[in-house]
Design an enzyme around this catalytic site. Structure first.
Site, PDB file in Angstrom:
ATOM      1  N   GLY A 166       0.756  -1.242   0.000  1.00  0.00           N
ATOM      2  CA  GLY A 166       0.000   0.000   0.000  1.00  0.00           C
ATOM      3  C   GLY A 166       0.784   1.288   0.000  1.00  0.00           C
ATOM      4  N   PRO A 174       4.816  -5.439  -0.309  1.00  0.00           N
ATOM      5  CA  PRO A 174       4.955  -4.234  -1.122  1.00  0.00           C
ATOM      6  C   PRO A 174       5.003  -4.563  -2.619  1.00  0.00           C
ATOM      7  CG  PRO A 174       7.079  -4.853  -0.207  1.00  0.00           C
ATOM      8  CD  PRO A 174       6.074  -5.838   0.329  1.00  0.00           C
ATOM      9  N   ARG A 177       3.866  -1.696  -5.586  1.00  0.00           N
ATOM     10  CA  ARG A 177       4.087  -0.438  -6.300  1.00  0.00           C
ATOM     11  C   ARG A 177       5.361   0.276  -5.881  1.00  0.00           C
ATOM     12  NH1 ARG A 177      -0.217   2.808  -8.064  1.00  0.00           N
ATOM     13  NH2 ARG A 177      -1.530   1.682  -6.565  1.00  0.00           N
ATOM     14  N   ARG A 207      -4.236   3.260 -16.134  1.00  0.00           N
ATOM     15  CA  ARG A 207      -4.389   3.957 -14.857  1.00  0.00           C
ATOM     16  C   ARG A 207      -5.017   5.366 -14.989  1.00  0.00           C
ATOM     17  NH1 ARG A 207      -1.113   5.204 -11.570  1.00  0.00           N
ATOM     18  NH2 ARG A 207      -2.244   4.405  -9.789  1.00  0.00           N
ATOM     19  N   CYS A 256     -10.191   4.062 -29.866  1.00  0.00           N
ATOM     20  CA  CYS A 256     -11.440   4.758 -30.182  1.00  0.00           C
ATOM     21  C   CYS A 256     -12.264   4.988 -28.933  1.00  0.00           C
ATOM     22  CB  CYS A 256     -12.223   3.965 -31.213  1.00  0.00           C
ATOM     23  SG  CYS A 256     -12.508   2.287 -30.699  1.00  0.00           S
ATOM     24  N   GLU A 257     -11.711   5.698 -27.982  1.00  0.00           N
ATOM     25  CA  GLU A 257     -12.404   6.069 -26.744  1.00  0.00           C
ATOM     26  C   GLU A 257     -11.909   7.456 -26.356  1.00  0.00           C
ATOM     27  OE1 GLU A 257     -13.865   3.822 -24.061  1.00  0.00           O
ATOM     28  OE2 GLU A 257     -13.688   1.946 -25.183  1.00  0.00           O
TER      29      GLU A 257
HETATM   30  N1  LLP Z   1      -1.356  -7.013  -0.803  1.00  0.00           N
HETATM   31  C1  LLP Z   1      -2.651  -7.056  -1.161  1.00  0.00           C
HETATM   32  C2  LLP Z   1      -3.555  -7.955  -0.449  1.00  0.00           C
HETATM   33  C3  LLP Z   1      -3.112  -6.242  -2.207  1.00  0.00           C
HETATM   34  O1  LLP Z   1      -4.393  -6.281  -2.546  1.00  0.00           O
HETATM   35  C4  LLP Z   1      -2.202  -5.384  -2.879  1.00  0.00           C
HETATM   36  C5  LLP Z   1      -2.650  -4.550  -3.978  1.00  0.00           C
HETATM   37  C6  LLP Z   1      -0.864  -5.388  -2.479  1.00  0.00           C
HETATM   38  C7  LLP Z   1      -0.470  -6.208  -1.431  1.00  0.00           C
HETATM   39  C8  LLP Z   1       0.177  -4.529  -3.107  1.00  0.00           C
HETATM   40  O2  LLP Z   1      -0.110  -3.179  -2.879  1.00  0.00           O
HETATM   41  P1  LLP Z   1       0.922  -2.033  -3.321  1.00  0.00           P
HETATM   42  O3  LLP Z   1       2.120  -2.115  -2.401  1.00  0.00           O
HETATM   43  O4  LLP Z   1       1.295  -2.262  -4.743  1.00  0.00           O
HETATM   44  O5  LLP Z   1       0.142  -0.790  -3.124  1.00  0.00           O
HETATM   45  N2  LLP Z   1      -4.248  -1.353 -10.114  1.00  0.00           N
HETATM   46  C9  LLP Z   1      -4.173  -0.374  -9.069  1.00  0.00           C
HETATM   47  C10 LLP Z   1      -3.583  -0.937  -7.796  1.00  0.00           C
HETATM   48  C11 LLP Z   1      -4.346  -2.115  -7.251  1.00  0.00           C
HETATM   49  C12 LLP Z   1      -3.721  -2.681  -6.011  1.00  0.00           C
HETATM   50  C13 LLP Z   1      -4.379  -3.936  -5.609  1.00  0.00           C
HETATM   51  N3  LLP Z   1      -3.859  -4.569  -4.447  1.00  0.00           N
HETATM   52  C14 LLP Z   1      -3.374   0.819  -9.572  1.00  0.00           C
HETATM   53  O6  LLP Z   1      -2.951   0.834 -10.732  1.00  0.00           O
HETATM   54  O7  LLP Z   1      -3.196   1.797  -8.849  1.00  0.00           O
END
Ligand code: LLP
Length: 413
Positions: free
Chosen positions: A239, A274, A276, A313, A343-344
């Site tokens: 997150g 982690p 992102r 995104r 085409c959007e």
């Molecule tokens: N753990 C769980 C249970 C999750 O659902 C997620 C992300 C993560 C870890 C990893 O989270 P991060 O560290 O990457 O924030 N497609 C969206 C993001 C969706 C995230 C879904 N879950 C975007 O492009 O922003």
């Protein structure tokens, strides 16, 4: 410094000019800096060094095999969100004991796969899922290690589409129900409750909800212990956000301090997932200008050969991604809407960006596309998936070749 910097004015990835990559491999092209991934993984690991922890890289952010192997080589475990991601993790060399399996709707087949492999933990999302795990594991005369994913009803203050911690979100089980569920399954033949799991959202740039979620599971763990229900770890999910637009965001040390303040006295092993934060800034999407069109009012449309099929995104979350010309010219600046070829109308990457007047054939880099970009790509309009290259040690390798129309049609009658 690793990553994407200008060299004699031209944007390069760890010393390799992006123009050379575009000439050799074509566009659109995802370009990743291995050194940046290494540096960012190690920074998180170092920030938590004072406390027993494991980092399970969230494959959903970017699961191209070479990226998964790189993270494994650094000592990461994997967080898999589907049977497909479990397969990718195994093929990338992760041991089952290094894989946590998360996901709001795991099928019987996926659960059976995870149990047969003996993954480290299944993060269970509901009482029904635990019943299914118990049945499957009992039939196999084994005991699956599970963590309860709890929903702490905390607002992550991220985009509503990627906030998961409110009671109205589909994720996890209510905190209030967790204790009774633990009691019910404490002597079940097929499950062993070994942890608590919480993940309140992604792209979180305010540490308060992360700290509050950690405090909530620490409290629950203490209450369970008081009842004689002992667990061994807390999984606080992923997150941590990144700065897409240059505005200040918390660093990894502040993140670690916030979580460890909550967790330390529990003494429980800490698991993090982690995604992102490790990979987003390690990638750009390299794209060429197909057309430039005047708009009424003096702005330009800059039409790239990449759009929502390569980067969804902006249209999906209104997300901002910086866009930069790879080789700026001396032309006068002009306001541009950067759009894709689909085409959007929502196929728009960035509005009202200022650049030296672009020309057809110019290269642009769309920044911070190492996470949730290639993995979310689609074949809409029968567009072919771009190639991906990993820049490493002054050279590069194609880690995923460009899809061909034959690849795409191979599945069809
Ligand atoms: N753990 C769980 C249970 C999750 O659902 C997620 C992300 C993560 C870890 C990893 O989270 P991060 O560290 O990457 O924030 N497609 C969206 C993001 C969706 C995230 C879904 N879950 C975007 O492009 O922003």
């Amino acid at each position: 410094m690793t990553g994407f910097f200008r060299q004699q004015g031209t944007l390069a990835c760890d010393g390799v000019p992006l123009s050379a990559l575009a000439s050799a491999e074509g566009t659109p092209l995802y370009v990743y800096s291995a050194a940046t991934i290494v540096e960012r993984y190690r920074a998180i690991d170092a920030a938590f060094a004072s406390y027993p922890h494991s980092l399970h890289y969230a494959l959903k952010a970017n699961s191209t095999m070479a990226i998964a192997r790189l993270l494994r080589s650094l000592g990461a475990g994997a967080d898999a969100n589907s049977g497909g991601e479990i397969d990718v993790a195994l093929r990338a060399g992760f041991l089952p004991s290094q894989i946590v399996f998360t996901g709001v709707g795991k099928t019987w087949l996926e659960l059976a796969l995870a149990i047969d492999l003996g993954v480290a933990t299944i993060n269970a999302e509901s009482e029904g899922e635990i019943e299914r795990i118990d049945r499957l594991a009992t039939a196999r005369q084994t005991r699956a290690r599970i963590a309860l994913r709890v929903n702490p009803d905390i607002d992550a203050k991220s985009h509503p589409h990627i906030s998961t911690g409110l009671k109205t979100n589909k994720f996890g089980m209510p905190m209030a129900a967790a204790k009774a569920i633990c009691r019910r399954f404490s002597s079940a033949a097929g499950v062993e409750i070994v942890g608590l799991h919480v993940h309140v959202g992604s792209q979180i740039t305010d540490l308060q909800p992360l700290r509050a979620a950690a405090e909530a599971v620490v409290r629950l763990a203490r209450e369970l212990r008081d009842e004689g229900l002992v667990i061994d770890h807390l999984d606080l999910g992923g997150g941590l956000g990144v700065s897409y637009d240059g505005s200040p965001v918390p660093g990894v040390q502040e993140y670690a301090d916030a979580l460890l303040t909550a967790v330390r006295e529990s003494g429980l092993h800490l698991v993090l997932e982690p995604g992102r934060h490790i990979v987003a800034p390690a990638g750009v999407l390299l794209s060429r200008v197909i057309d430039v069109k005047e708009q009424p009012g003096g702005k330009l449309f800059v039409i790239l050969d990449a759009g929502m099929t390569e980067l969804i995104r902006p249209m999906m979350y209104g997300a901002y991604h910086a866009v930069e010309p790879v080789a700026p010219t001396a032309a006068a600046e002009i306001t541009c809407d950067v759009v894709g070829p689909l085409c959007e109308t929502s196929d728009t990457i960035g509005k009202d960006r200022r650049f030296p007047r672009p020309s057809v054939g110019d290269l642009f880099a769309i920044r911070d596309t190492g996470a949730y970009s290639a993995v979310m790509a689609s074949n809409y309009n029968r567009r072919l998936m771009p190639a991906e290259v990993l820049v490493e040690k002054g050279g590069w390798s194609v880690i995923r070749r460009r899809q061909t129309i034959d690849d795409l049609l191979a599945l069809e009658t």
